[in-house]
Scaffold this active site. Structure first.
Site, PDB file in Angstrom:
ATOM      1  N   ASP A   1      18.335 -61.685 -12.065  1.00 45.58           N
ATOM      2  CA  ASP A   1      17.607 -61.988 -13.309  1.00 45.58           C
ATOM      3  C   ASP A   1      18.350 -63.062 -14.087  1.00 45.58           C
ATOM      4  O   ASP A   1      19.582 -63.136 -14.020  1.00 45.58           O
ATOM      5  CB  ASP A   1      17.498 -60.696 -14.159  1.00 45.58           C
ATOM      6  CG  ASP A   1      16.299 -60.719 -15.080  1.00 45.58           C
ATOM      7  OD1 ASP A   1      16.282 -61.566 -15.999  1.00 45.58           O
ATOM      8  OD2 ASP A   1      15.382 -59.911 -14.902  1.00 45.58           O
TER       9      ASP A   1
ATOM     10  N   TYR B   1      -0.776 -70.236 -16.535  1.00 45.15           N
ATOM     11  CA  TYR B   1      -0.100 -69.042 -16.002  1.00 45.15           C
ATOM     12  C   TYR B   1      -0.837 -68.535 -14.763  1.00 45.15           C
ATOM     13  O   TYR B   1      -0.238 -68.341 -13.697  1.00 45.15           O
ATOM     14  CB  TYR B   1      -0.037 -67.946 -17.083  1.00 45.15           C
ATOM     15  CG  TYR B   1       0.296 -66.584 -16.525  1.00 45.15           C
ATOM     16  CD1 TYR B   1       1.531 -66.334 -15.934  1.00 45.15           C
ATOM     17  CD2 TYR B   1      -0.638 -65.530 -16.573  1.00 45.15           C
ATOM     18  CE1 TYR B   1       1.833 -65.079 -15.401  1.00 45.15           C
ATOM     19  CE2 TYR B   1      -0.345 -64.287 -16.051  1.00 45.15           C
ATOM     20  CZ  TYR B   1       0.885 -64.062 -15.464  1.00 45.15           C
ATOM     21  OH  TYR B   1       1.175 -62.821 -14.923  1.00 45.15           O
TER      22      TYR B   1
ATOM     23  N   PHE C   1       9.483 -59.886  -9.163  1.00 43.67           N
ATOM     24  CA  PHE C   1       8.818 -59.771 -10.470  1.00 43.67           C
ATOM     25  C   PHE C   1       9.107 -60.961 -11.375  1.00 43.67           C
ATOM     26  O   PHE C   1       8.392 -61.187 -12.345  1.00 43.67           O
ATOM     27  CB  PHE C   1       9.305 -58.507 -11.209  1.00 43.67           C
ATOM     28  CG  PHE C   1       8.975 -57.214 -10.519  1.00 43.67           C
ATOM     29  CD1 PHE C   1       7.763 -56.588 -10.744  1.00 43.67           C
ATOM     30  CD2 PHE C   1       9.868 -56.623  -9.636  1.00 43.67           C
ATOM     31  CE1 PHE C   1       7.435 -55.399 -10.112  1.00 43.67           C
ATOM     32  CE2 PHE C   1       9.559 -55.437  -8.996  1.00 43.67           C
ATOM     33  CZ  PHE C   1       8.345 -54.820  -9.234  1.00 43.67           C
TER      34      PHE C   1
ATOM     35  N   HIS D   1       1.763 -58.054 -25.609  1.00 50.08           N
ATOM     36  CA  HIS D   1       0.861 -57.108 -24.949  1.00 50.08           C
ATOM     37  C   HIS D   1       0.303 -56.104 -25.970  1.00 50.08           C
ATOM     38  O   HIS D   1       1.016 -55.660 -26.861  1.00 50.08           O
ATOM     39  CB  HIS D   1       1.596 -56.372 -23.826  1.00 50.08           C
ATOM     40  CG  HIS D   1       2.021 -57.290 -22.713  1.00 50.08           C
ATOM     41  ND1 HIS D   1       3.115 -58.125 -22.813  1.00 50.08           N
ATOM     42  CD2 HIS D   1       1.475 -57.524 -21.502  1.00 50.08           C
ATOM     43  CE1 HIS D   1       3.227 -58.825 -21.690  1.00 50.08           C
ATOM     44  NE2 HIS D   1       2.240 -58.488 -20.887  1.00 50.08           N
TER      45      HIS D   1
HETATM   46  N1  LIG Z   1       2.982 -56.896 -17.728  1.00 49.43           N
HETATM   47  C1  LIG Z   1       1.786 -57.036 -17.199  1.00 49.43           C
HETATM   48  O1  LIG Z   1       0.808 -56.427 -17.665  1.00 49.43           O
HETATM   49  C2  LIG Z   1       1.568 -57.949 -16.008  1.00 49.43           C
HETATM   50  C3  LIG Z   1       0.259 -58.159 -15.540  1.00 49.43           C
HETATM   51  C4  LIG Z   1       0.075 -58.974 -14.419  1.00 49.43           C
HETATM   52  C5  LIG Z   1       1.157 -59.551 -13.783  1.00 49.43           C
HETATM   53  N2  LIG Z   1       2.409 -59.350 -14.268  1.00 49.43           N
HETATM   54  C6  LIG Z   1       3.550 -59.973 -13.564  1.00 49.43           C
HETATM   55  O2  LIG Z   1       4.528 -58.987 -13.313  1.00 49.43           O
HETATM   56  C7  LIG Z   1       5.837 -59.534 -13.363  1.00 49.43           C
HETATM   57  C8  LIG Z   1       6.716 -58.744 -14.309  1.00 49.43           C
HETATM   58  O3  LIG Z   1       6.114 -58.733 -15.593  1.00 49.43           O
HETATM   59  P1  LIG Z   1       6.811 -58.041 -16.847  1.00 49.43           P
HETATM   60  O4  LIG Z   1       5.730 -57.669 -17.773  1.00 49.43           O
HETATM   61  O5  LIG Z   1       7.784 -57.039 -16.375  1.00 49.43           O
HETATM   62  O6  LIG Z   1       7.567 -59.320 -17.467  1.00 49.43           O
HETATM   63  P2  LIG Z   1       9.016 -59.402 -18.145  1.00 49.43           P
HETATM   64  O7  LIG Z   1       9.034 -60.676 -18.910  1.00 49.43           O
HETATM   65  O8  LIG Z   1       9.346 -58.140 -18.847  1.00 49.43           O
HETATM   66  O9  LIG Z   1       9.971 -59.537 -16.872  1.00 49.43           O
HETATM   67  C9  LIG Z   1      10.183 -60.739 -16.188  1.00 49.43           C
HETATM   68  C10 LIG Z   1      11.656 -60.786 -15.799  1.00 49.43           C
HETATM   69  O10 LIG Z   1      11.901 -61.955 -15.020  1.00 49.43           O
HETATM   70  C11 LIG Z   1      13.085 -62.621 -15.507  1.00 49.43           C
HETATM   71  N3  LIG Z   1      12.928 -64.037 -15.160  1.00 49.43           N
HETATM   72  C12 LIG Z   1      11.951 -64.901 -15.575  1.00 49.43           C
HETATM   73  N4  LIG Z   1      12.129 -66.102 -15.016  1.00 49.43           N
HETATM   74  C13 LIG Z   1      13.217 -66.017 -14.209  1.00 49.43           C
HETATM   75  C14 LIG Z   1      13.905 -66.934 -13.365  1.00 49.43           C
HETATM   76  N5  LIG Z   1      13.532 -68.213 -13.252  1.00 49.43           N
HETATM   77  N6  LIG Z   1      14.987 -66.499 -12.682  1.00 49.43           N
HETATM   78  C15 LIG Z   1      15.412 -65.215 -12.805  1.00 49.43           C
HETATM   79  N7  LIG Z   1      14.811 -64.303 -13.583  1.00 49.43           N
HETATM   80  C16 LIG Z   1      13.721 -64.695 -14.278  1.00 49.43           C
HETATM   81  C17 LIG Z   1      13.101 -62.308 -17.002  1.00 49.43           C
HETATM   82  O11 LIG Z   1      14.380 -62.421 -17.598  1.00 49.43           O
HETATM   83  C18 LIG Z   1      12.596 -60.857 -17.004  1.00 49.43           C
HETATM   84  O12 LIG Z   1      13.656 -59.953 -16.826  1.00 49.43           O
HETATM   85  C19 LIG Z   1       5.646 -61.002 -13.759  1.00 49.43           C
HETATM   86  O13 LIG Z   1       5.655 -61.769 -12.575  1.00 49.43           O
HETATM   87  C20 LIG Z   1       4.272 -61.020 -14.387  1.00 49.43           C
HETATM   88  O14 LIG Z   1       3.647 -62.279 -14.250  1.00 49.43           O
HETATM   89  C21 LIG Z   1       2.643 -58.567 -15.366  1.00 49.43           C
END
Ligand SMILES: NC(=O)c1ccc[n+]([C@@H]2O[C@H](COP(=O)([O-])OP(=O)(O)OC[C@H]3O[C@@H](n4cnc5c(N)ncnc54)[C@H](O)[C@@H]3O)[C@@H](O)[C@H]2O)c1
Length: 323
Positions: free
Chosen positions: A31, A140, A72, A188
């Site tokens: 991360d 996105y 993720f 959210h």
């Molecule tokens: N939360 C939702 O409802 C939802 C819905 C559809 C898809 N998603 C997808 O699920 C995944 C997780 O979502 P979330 O809600 O937990 O988001 P989040 O922002 O809580 O988690 C994303 C994590 O990725 C890390 N990160 C981002 N870019 C990075 C990089 N370049 N290198 C290393 N680490 C990096 C961030 O520090 C964070 O810890 C994402 O890919 C998101 O697009 C989420």
């Protein structure tokens, strides 16, 4: 078993880490902490790397073997992606390309990818199946679709397989593990409403009450984060056993309007929500409800925690426990 969890310090990723730890597996978090938080992680190895930093990534992953990589890590705020689309393509697409390159170099063969309902754009059917046309309406969503296309071009039966998991709206918390949704800048709906009830966020703005829905507000499909991470593990086993690639929707096949969610939050917390209406927001389809039959059959997925009352009450327990 050893698993790499990119974005493991984020909301869904930290629940994946906890799920794997409960099974006595060894999850390793990668991360950059751009939005992730260390306090969501119990003791585990952490690789503090940005996926776009090819040199550092290559160095930390050299000769590392993982039974699977759960990917993720991404930027995921739709409104922000309009303001800075390049950063979304760079972070999400280039980051994924770099990760896959390193996986292949080190002979790591299974990737589970966090995709999104945003790949579909405005739905043309009430329930969205995986074959629904893909016309993302935000950078996105486009970045996620480009990742899926890239993974398809990299697939090779014996050496590299992947599963695209298209989530709709993840919500809820794992109260037994003491983790939940926590972001410095929350976008959210459910955490925003609960934060507002706690007094840590101003009144809720409901974007648009003139949509073609029964009460005029957007309708969304919510899945409990614990059901979501379970599906990831099921997807991993399917690829390991069948050596093929797959794509599944993950949601609950039920739509709730923004106003209905506000009412459920009021019922669970026994507090009133202060909200007002404003104009529609760019990038918000009116209704997003998944057809998840394919995942239920394909990976034997049985989401059992996703009743909306359970989603909101577990989220509330988490939010209420925050200082
Ligand atoms: N939360 C939702 O409802 C939802 C819905 C559809 C898809 N998603 C997808 O699920 C995944 C997780 O979502 P979330 O809600 O937990 O988001 P989040 O922002 O809580 O988690 C994303 C994590 O990725 C890390 N990160 C981002 N870019 C990075 C990089 N370049 N290198 C290393 N680490 C990096 C961030 O520090 C964070 O810890 C994402 O890919 C998101 O697009 C989420």
């Amino acid at each position: 078993m050893n698993f790499l969890v990119t974005g493991g310090a984020g909301y869904i990723g930290s629940h994946m880490v906890s799920f794997l730890q409960k099974k006595n597996f060894n999850p390793i978090v990668l991360d950059n902490f751009s939005t992730g938080k260390k306090f969501l992680l119990k003791k585990c190895e952490i690789l503090n790397v940005d996926l776009t930093d090819k040199i550092k990534l290559s160095a930390v992953l050299e000769n590392r073997k993982f039974d699977a990589v759960f990917h993720f890590a991404a930027k995921s705020i739709v409104s922000e992606s309009y303001l800075n689309p390049k950063s979304y393509f760079n972070n999400n697409l280039e980051g994924t390309k770099n990760l896959v390159e390193e996986m292949k170099k080190n002979k790591n063969e299974i990737l589970i990818f966090s995709s999104s309902a945003a790949v579909y754009g405005n739905p043309i059917t009430k329930f969205i199946k995986e074959e629904h046309p893909k016309n993302p309406i935000s950078p996105y969503g486009e970045s996620k679709l480009l990742c899926e296309e890239f993974l398809a071009s990299e697939q090779s039966r014996e050496n590299f397989n992947y599963c695209n998991l298209r989530y709709f709206n993840a919500a809820g918390a794992d109260n037994l593990s003491g983790i939940g949704e926590y972001r410095d800048k929350e976008t959210h709906l459910i955490p925003k409403v609960l934060n507002s009830i706690r007094g840590n966020y101003g009144p809720i703005i409901v974007y648009g009450n003139d949509y073609d829905t029964f009460d005029g507000t957007c309708v969304r499909d919510f899945i409990h984060v614990s059901d979501l991470v379970e599906a990831h593990y099921q997807a991993f086993k399917k690829i390991r056993d069948e050596k093929k690639s797959f794509t599944y929707n993950l949601a609950n096949q039920k739509g709730f309007s923004v106003l209905e969610i506000i009412k459920v939050c009021e019922k669970i917390t026994k507090k009133k929500v202060n909200y007002s209406f404003s104009n529609r927001r760019k990038g918000d389809p009116s209704t997003l409800i998944a057809d998840c039959q394919k995942a239920k059959e394909g990976i034997l997925w049985n989401p059992s925690k996703s009743k909306i009352e359970n989603i909101v009450s577990t989220a509330w327990k988490w939010h209420a426990s925050l200082k």
